[in-house]
Design a protein around this motif. Structure first.
Motif, short mmCIF file in Angstrom:
data_model
loop_
_atom_site.label_atom_id
_atom_site.label_comp_id
_atom_site.label_asym_id
_atom_site.label_seq_id
_atom_site.Cartn_x
_atom_site.Cartn_y
_atom_site.Cartn_z
N ILE A 142 0.84 -1.19 0.00
CA ILE A 142 0.00 0.00 0.00
C ILE A 142 0.88 1.25 0.00
O ILE A 142 1.72 1.42 0.89
CB ILE A 142 -0.93 0.00 1.23
N ARG A 143 0.68 2.09 -1.00
CA ARG A 143 1.49 3.30 -1.10
C ARG A 143 1.05 4.35 -0.08
O ARG A 143 -0.15 4.58 0.12
CB ARG A 143 1.40 3.89 -2.51
N MET A 144 2.04 4.96 0.56
CA MET A 144 1.77 5.96 1.57
C MET A 144 1.72 7.36 0.94
O MET A 144 2.42 7.63 -0.04
CB MET A 144 2.86 5.94 2.65
N ARG A 145 0.91 8.21 1.53
CA ARG A 145 0.91 9.62 1.12
C ARG A 145 1.98 10.33 1.93
O ARG A 145 1.92 10.36 3.16
CB ARG A 145 -0.46 10.25 1.40
N THR A 146 2.97 10.88 1.24
CA THR A 146 4.10 11.48 1.92
C THR A 146 4.73 12.56 1.07
O THR A 146 4.60 12.54 -0.16
CB THR A 146 5.16 10.41 2.28
N THR A 147 5.40 13.49 1.71
CA THR A 147 6.13 14.53 0.99
C THR A 147 7.59 14.11 0.79
O THR A 147 8.38 14.83 0.20
CB THR A 147 6.09 15.85 1.78
N ASP A 148 7.92 12.93 1.29
CA ASP A 148 9.27 12.38 1.15
C ASP A 148 9.57 12.17 -0.33
O ASP A 148 8.70 11.80 -1.11
CB ASP A 148 9.35 11.05 1.91
N LYS A 149 10.81 12.39 -0.74
CA LYS A 149 11.21 12.16 -2.13
C LYS A 149 11.16 10.69 -2.49
O LYS A 149 11.01 10.32 -3.65
CB LYS A 149 12.62 12.71 -2.36
N ARG A 150 11.27 9.85 -1.46
CA ARG A 150 11.20 8.41 -1.70
C ARG A 150 9.74 8.00 -1.92
O ARG A 150 8.82 8.66 -1.45
CB ARG A 150 11.76 7.63 -0.51
N GLU A 151 9.55 6.90 -2.64
CA GLU A 151 8.20 6.35 -2.82
C GLU A 151 8.01 5.27 -1.75
O GLU A 151 8.48 4.15 -1.90
CB GLU A 151 8.06 5.76 -4.22
N ASN A 152 7.33 5.64 -0.68
CA ASN A 152 7.17 4.75 0.46
C ASN A 152 5.87 3.96 0.38
O ASN A 152 4.80 4.52 0.13
CB ASN A 152 7.20 5.55 1.76
N TRP A 153 5.98 2.66 0.62
CA TRP A 153 4.84 1.76 0.65
C TRP A 153 4.86 1.01 1.98
O TRP A 153 5.83 1.09 2.74
CB TRP A 153 4.91 0.74 -0.49
N LEU A 154 3.79 0.27 2.25
CA LEU A 154 3.73 -0.61 3.41
C LEU A 154 3.47 -2.03 2.93
O LEU A 154 2.60 -2.26 2.07
CB LEU A 154 2.60 -0.19 4.36
N LEU A 155 4.23 -2.99 3.43
CA LEU A 155 4.00 -4.41 3.15
C LEU A 155 3.24 -5.00 4.32
O LEU A 155 3.71 -4.96 5.46
CB LEU A 155 5.33 -5.14 2.95
N ILE A 156 2.04 -5.54 4.04
CA ILE A 156 1.16 -6.01 5.11
C ILE A 156 0.62 -7.39 4.77
O ILE A 156 0.16 -7.65 3.66
CB ILE A 156 -0.03 -5.04 5.31
N LYS A 157 0.65 -8.28 5.76
CA LYS A 157 0.08 -9.63 5.59
C LYS A 157 -1.43 -9.56 5.74
O LYS A 157 -1.95 -8.92 6.66
CB LYS A 157 0.65 -10.58 6.66
N SER A 158 -2.15 -10.22 4.87
CA SER A 158 -3.61 -10.30 4.98
C SER A 158 -3.99 -11.34 6.04
O SER A 158 -3.21 -12.23 6.36
CB SER A 158 -4.22 -10.70 3.63
#
Length: 200
Positions: A142-158
């Protein structure tokens, strides 16, 4: 178009020094899509999580590694696409090279996207089933909304039959700490010195 996917990968590496494979995209597959997770001890240790897509490996650096506890939201930083030949790379990236340090093949297998990967990527929620030696079941990026230059996501187990609670999941990464290909630890790989392991 596919050649552009690996432009950044090739630009970051000196293939006259590192044994990493030179970037070359393959024909796009529709079934039996591959994944690999490589334990990588560079400036800081992390798990490189890669999914086959458009003939290359879409990549995320998971700083704390995957967790089977659905309550854990593990940061996954999007990195450059990698060549599919990288799936077989286990060894040591030499000093003064990008990503210098030992690389272990921690897991590999196949993955199945729930929907069109391009559509899910655009929407910022990639849901997929994975079948590996250590990674199994349904997962989410899941992609996070951030002002960081990096493209941050979250890896989550269902929450499925493979999910574990906090107690059951504790110590998972410490127990599963060897290469699924060679059986070596990250220290074993480091001691072997720069280059790719001949047996991989």
């Amino acid at each position: 178009m596919s050649r552009d996917f690996l432009k950044k990968y090739n630009k970051k590496r000196n293939f006259g020094i590192t044994a990493e494979p030179k970037g070359k995209a393959r024909k796009r597959a529709k079934i039996n899509l591959r994944f690999v997770i490589q334990l990588h001890e560079a400036n800081r240790i992390h798990y490189d999580f890669r999914l086959e897509w458009h003939g290359v490996m879409k990549s995320w650096a998971v700083t704390k590694g995957p967790s089977y506890d659905p309550a854990d939201k593990r940061l996954a930083v999007r990195t450059e696409d990698h060549t599919m030949d990288y799936n077989d790379f286990e060894g040591v990236i030499p000093d003064h090279q990008y990503g210098a340090g030992p690389v272990m093949i921690w897991d590999k297998g196949t993955w199945m996207p729930e929907d069109d990967p391009d559509k899910m990527d655009k929407e910022g929620r990639i849901t997929f089933t994975i079948e590996g030696s250590r990674m199994k079941g349904l997962w989410h990026l899941i992609r996070m909304r951030t002002t960081d230059k990096r493209e941050n996501w979250l890896l989550i187990k269902s929450k499925d039959n493979f999910a574990l609670n906090k107690t059951e999941n504790a110590g998972f990464l410490k127990r599963e700490n060897t290469s699924i290909v060679t059986g070596r630890t990250i220290d074993d790989i480091r001691k072997a010195g720069p280059g790719k392991t001949p047996s991989v």
